[in-house]
Design a protein around this motif. Structure first.
Motif, mmCIF file in Angstrom:
data_model
loop_
_atom_site.group_PDB
_atom_site.id
_atom_site.type_symbol
_atom_site.label_atom_id
_atom_site.label_comp_id
_atom_site.label_asym_id
_atom_site.label_seq_id
_atom_site.Cartn_x
_atom_site.Cartn_y
_atom_site.Cartn_z
ATOM 1 N N ALA A 2 0.850 -1.193 0.000
ATOM 2 C CA ALA A 2 0.000 0.000 0.000
ATOM 3 C C ALA A 2 0.882 1.238 0.000
ATOM 4 C CB ALA A 2 -0.879 0.002 1.240
ATOM 5 N N LEU A 3 0.445 2.241 -0.720
ATOM 6 C CA LEU A 3 1.217 3.480 -0.746
ATOM 7 C C LEU A 3 1.022 4.257 0.530
ATOM 8 C CD1 LEU A 3 2.975 5.482 -2.278
ATOM 9 C CD2 LEU A 3 0.911 6.372 -3.314
ATOM 10 N N VAL A 4 -0.213 4.312 1.018
ATOM 11 C CA VAL A 4 -0.484 5.093 2.223
ATOM 12 C C VAL A 4 -1.480 4.370 3.101
ATOM 13 C CG1 VAL A 4 -0.119 7.378 1.234
ATOM 14 C CG2 VAL A 4 -2.344 6.314 1.041
ATOM 15 N N VAL A 42 -4.578 2.558 -4.917
ATOM 16 C CA VAL A 42 -3.826 3.729 -5.385
ATOM 17 C C VAL A 42 -4.168 4.172 -6.810
ATOM 18 C CG1 VAL A 42 -1.798 3.384 -3.908
ATOM 19 C CG2 VAL A 42 -1.860 2.325 -6.178
ATOM 20 N N ALA A 43 -4.608 3.236 -7.643
ATOM 21 C CA ALA A 43 -4.879 3.589 -9.038
ATOM 22 C C ALA A 43 -6.231 4.292 -9.193
ATOM 23 C CB ALA A 43 -4.841 2.342 -9.918
ATOM 24 N N ALA A 44 -7.031 4.332 -8.144
ATOM 25 C CA ALA A 44 -8.393 4.841 -8.274
ATOM 26 C C ALA A 44 -8.630 6.113 -7.471
ATOM 27 C CB ALA A 44 -9.398 3.763 -7.888
ATOM 28 N N ILE A 70 2.757 9.367 -24.223
ATOM 29 C CA ILE A 70 2.349 8.176 -23.478
ATOM 30 C C ILE A 70 2.394 8.509 -21.996
ATOM 31 C CG2 ILE A 70 4.684 7.155 -23.514
ATOM 32 C CD1 ILE A 70 3.207 4.374 -23.690
ATOM 33 N N GLU A 71 1.348 8.098 -21.280
ATOM 34 C CA GLU A 71 1.347 8.271 -19.830
ATOM 35 C C GLU A 71 1.523 6.909 -19.166
ATOM 36 O OE1 GLU A 71 -2.147 9.836 -17.809
ATOM 37 O OE2 GLU A 71 -1.043 9.835 -15.909
ATOM 38 N N LEU A 72 2.415 6.829 -18.203
ATOM 39 C CA LEU A 72 2.665 5.603 -17.448
ATOM 40 C C LEU A 72 1.975 5.685 -16.085
ATOM 41 C CD1 LEU A 72 6.513 5.200 -18.095
ATOM 42 C CD2 LEU A 72 4.604 4.388 -19.493
ATOM 43 N N GLY A 73 1.439 4.584 -15.614
ATOM 44 C CA GLY A 73 0.815 4.549 -14.281
ATOM 45 C C GLY A 73 -0.269 5.595 -14.144
ATOM 46 N N ALA A 74 -1.193 5.623 -15.106
ATOM 47 C CA ALA A 74 -2.135 6.744 -15.231
ATOM 48 C C ALA A 74 -3.183 6.793 -14.130
ATOM 49 C CB ALA A 74 -2.819 6.695 -16.588
ATOM 50 N N GLY A 75 -3.461 5.678 -13.474
ATOM 51 C CA GLY A 75 -4.456 5.691 -12.392
ATOM 52 C C GLY A 75 -5.828 6.040 -12.916
ATOM 53 N N THR A 93 -1.738 4.574 -20.049
ATOM 54 C CA THR A 93 -1.449 3.185 -19.655
ATOM 55 C C THR A 93 -1.436 2.986 -18.142
ATOM 56 O OG1 THR A 93 0.980 3.358 -19.494
ATOM 57 C CG2 THR A 93 0.048 3.025 -21.695
ATOM 58 N N ASP A 94 -1.680 1.743 -17.773
ATOM 59 C CA ASP A 94 -1.533 1.310 -16.382
ATOM 60 C C ASP A 94 -1.555 -0.211 -16.391
ATOM 61 O OD1 ASP A 94 -1.758 1.054 -13.436
ATOM 62 O OD2 ASP A 94 -2.365 3.162 -13.492
ATOM 63 N N ARG A 95 -1.521 -0.802 -15.199
ATOM 64 C CA ARG A 95 -1.621 -2.253 -15.078
ATOM 65 C C ARG A 95 -3.033 -2.708 -15.462
ATOM 66 N NH1 ARG A 95 0.918 -2.601 -9.085
ATOM 67 N NH2 ARG A 95 -0.715 -1.061 -8.778
ATOM 68 N N ALA A 96 -3.150 -3.993 -15.785
ATOM 69 C CA ALA A 96 -4.444 -4.524 -16.263
ATOM 70 C C ALA A 96 -5.571 -4.239 -15.276
ATOM 71 C CB ALA A 96 -4.320 -6.026 -16.512
ATOM 72 N N GLU A 122 -2.925 -1.505 -21.642
ATOM 73 C CA GLU A 122 -2.139 -2.073 -20.539
ATOM 74 C C GLU A 122 -0.641 -1.872 -20.783
ATOM 75 O OE1 GLU A 122 -2.571 -6.271 -19.874
ATOM 76 O OE2 GLU A 122 -1.053 -6.250 -18.292
ATOM 77 N N LEU A 123 0.013 -1.346 -19.784
ATOM 78 C CA LEU A 123 1.476 -1.359 -19.778
ATOM 79 C C LEU A 123 1.930 -1.551 -18.331
ATOM 80 C CD1 LEU A 123 3.988 1.167 -21.448
ATOM 81 C CD2 LEU A 123 4.534 -0.519 -19.715
ATOM 82 N N THR A 124 2.352 -2.774 -18.045
ATOM 83 C CA THR A 124 2.997 -3.058 -16.764
ATOM 84 C C THR A 124 4.485 -2.896 -17.014
ATOM 85 O OG1 THR A 124 1.244 -4.575 -16.140
ATOM 86 C CG2 THR A 124 3.356 -4.821 -14.993
ATOM 87 N N ASP A 144 3.409 10.639 -9.902
ATOM 88 C CA ASP A 144 3.470 9.812 -8.688
ATOM 89 C C ASP A 144 3.635 8.326 -9.004
ATOM 90 O OD1 ASP A 144 3.586 9.299 -5.984
ATOM 91 O OD2 ASP A 144 1.805 10.476 -5.512
ATOM 92 N N ILE A 145 4.572 8.036 -9.870
ATOM 93 C CA ILE A 145 4.819 6.631 -10.218
ATOM 94 C C ILE A 145 6.135 6.123 -9.621
ATOM 95 C CG2 ILE A 145 3.387 6.653 -12.283
ATOM 96 C CD1 ILE A 145 5.938 6.892 -13.970
ATOM 97 N N VAL A 146 6.826 6.985 -8.867
ATOM 98 C CA VAL A 146 8.091 6.559 -8.235
ATOM 99 C C VAL A 146 7.798 6.316 -6.762
ATOM 100 C CG1 VAL A 146 10.448 7.245 -7.699
ATOM 101 C CG2 VAL A 146 9.409 7.928 -9.886
HETATM 102 C C1 LIG Z 1 0.236 6.649 -6.807
HETATM 103 S S1 LIG Z 1 -0.634 6.048 -8.187
HETATM 104 C C2 LIG Z 1 -0.595 7.463 -9.287
HETATM 105 C C3 LIG Z 1 -1.769 7.448 -10.232
HETATM 106 C C4 LIG Z 1 -1.857 8.684 -11.139
HETATM 107 N N1 LIG Z 1 -0.686 8.790 -11.977
HETATM 108 C C5 LIG Z 1 -2.021 9.947 -10.333
HETATM 109 O O1 LIG Z 1 -1.011 10.639 -10.100
HETATM 110 O O2 LIG Z 1 -3.146 10.243 -9.925
HETATM 111 C C6 LIG Z 1 0.576 4.963 -8.966
HETATM 112 C C7 LIG Z 1 0.101 4.330 -10.253
HETATM 113 O O3 LIG Z 1 1.159 3.524 -10.773
HETATM 114 C C8 LIG Z 1 0.602 2.299 -11.219
HETATM 115 N N2 LIG Z 1 1.633 1.256 -11.150
HETATM 116 C C9 LIG Z 1 2.250 0.758 -10.043
HETATM 117 N N3 LIG Z 1 3.112 -0.217 -10.372
HETATM 118 C C10 LIG Z 1 3.035 -0.359 -11.722
HETATM 119 C C11 LIG Z 1 3.687 -1.203 -12.663
HETATM 120 N N4 LIG Z 1 4.575 -2.132 -12.265
HETATM 121 N N5 LIG Z 1 3.384 -1.064 -13.962
HETATM 122 C C12 LIG Z 1 2.476 -0.121 -14.365
HETATM 123 N N6 LIG Z 1 1.831 0.725 -13.525
HETATM 124 C C13 LIG Z 1 2.095 0.598 -12.218
HETATM 125 C C14 LIG Z 1 -0.547 2.040 -10.266
HETATM 126 O O4 LIG Z 1 -1.492 1.122 -10.802
HETATM 127 C C15 LIG Z 1 -1.101 3.444 -10.077
HETATM 128 O O5 LIG Z 1 -2.059 3.761 -11.042
#
Ligand SMILES: C[S@@+](CC[C@H](N)C(=O)[O-])C[C@H]1O[C@@H](n2cnc3c(N)ncnc32)[C@H](O)[C@@H]1O
Length: 218
Positions: A2-4, A42-44, A70-75, A93-96, A122-124, A144-146
């Motif tokens: 969990a992030l938080v 966290v993704a929602a 391209i956006e990674l970890g888009a939530g 993109t985000d996980r499935a 999908e992009l994991t 916020d993907i780090v």
């Molecule tokens: C803290 S949330 C940020 C969501 C959004 N970017 C925002 O700022 O509102 C982190 C995001 O990274 C995605 N994420 C975490 N690990 C991932 C992975 N291995 N591959 C792809 N996405 C990942 C999560 O599913 C989540 O949507």
């Protein structure tokens, strides 16, 4: 991981953690994002880092019109939605597990004429990167993907795969842990990295990274 913890959510960068929706105003539009922290985590929920990067893009220093993004970890997709409204063609993109919710927010917030410009996919990180053309994007966005150390190597691999010499990476980050600095050091080992913005109210940094020799420190 969990992030938080729930009760700390606001202080950790998602101000309306428990609210079923959050409303924003960007590009002269009202954007209503559905949230579901309890069910989907966290993704929602919308994280402050996404809001800060949206505001930074809206300031207009970067012209996204007809650019490939391209956006990674888009939530929830807020950032990808704003990039699309600013005229880009965006692969969001985000996980499935996050995609159905993400797609519904994107569909609900883009006018029909702009929907073809936004593709949810999908992009994991580190997986099946062959599904994404190497070096084809003008911009890579991440808010916020780090935060998960076990994903750092795959995230870096993904950035390297997607980047050409011309690609600009924009990462907005709330620095919470020492490990976040470790990722930034890893990034600096492969890219030229500059801090281009800091929002002191939301405690969010925006870093710009590009391939090529290191010219600056973080
Ligand atoms: C803290 S949330 C940020 C969501 C959004 N970017 C925002 O700022 O509102 C982190 C995001 O990274 C995605 N994420 C975490 N690990 C991932 C992975 N291995 N591959 C792809 N996405 C990942 C999560 O599913 C989540 O949507």
């Amino acid at each position: 991981m969990a992030l938080v913890p729930y009760e700390e959510g606001a202080g950790w960068g998602a101000r309306q953690l428990h609210s079923p929706s959050a409303t924003y105003h960007f590009v002269s539009r009202t954007i209503r994002i559905k949230q579901d922290w309890r069910r989907l985590g966290v993704a929602a929920v919308v994280w402050d880092a996404a809001v800060v990067l949206c505001a930074y893009l809206e300031m207009g220093g970067i012209d996204l019109r007809d650019r490939s993004v391209i956006e990674l970890g888009a939530g929830t997709g807020l950032l990808g939605i704003v990039a699309t409204l600013l005229g880009a063609h965006v692969t969001i993109t985000d996980r499935a597990a996050a995609l159905e919710f993400l797609e519904s927010n994107v569909q609900a917030n883009l006018p029909s004429e702009l929907r073809p410009r936004a593709v949810v996919k999908e992009l994991t990180w580190g997986k099946d990167l062959g599904n994404f053309p190497s070096g084809a994007f003008d911009f890579i966005l991440g808010a916020d993907i780090v935060y998960l150390e076990e994903t750092f190597a795959e995230l870096l691999q993904t950035l390297e795969h997607l980047c050409s010499e011309q690609t600009v990476i924009l990462l907005s980050c709330r620095i919470r842990y020492e490990r976040d600095h470790r990722f930034l050091r890893m990034l600096r080992g492969r890219f030229s990295v500059y801090e281009v913005h800091y929002d002191s109210n939301k405690e969010v940094h925006i870093y710009k990274a590009q391939r090529g020799s290191r010219k600056d420190d973080l």
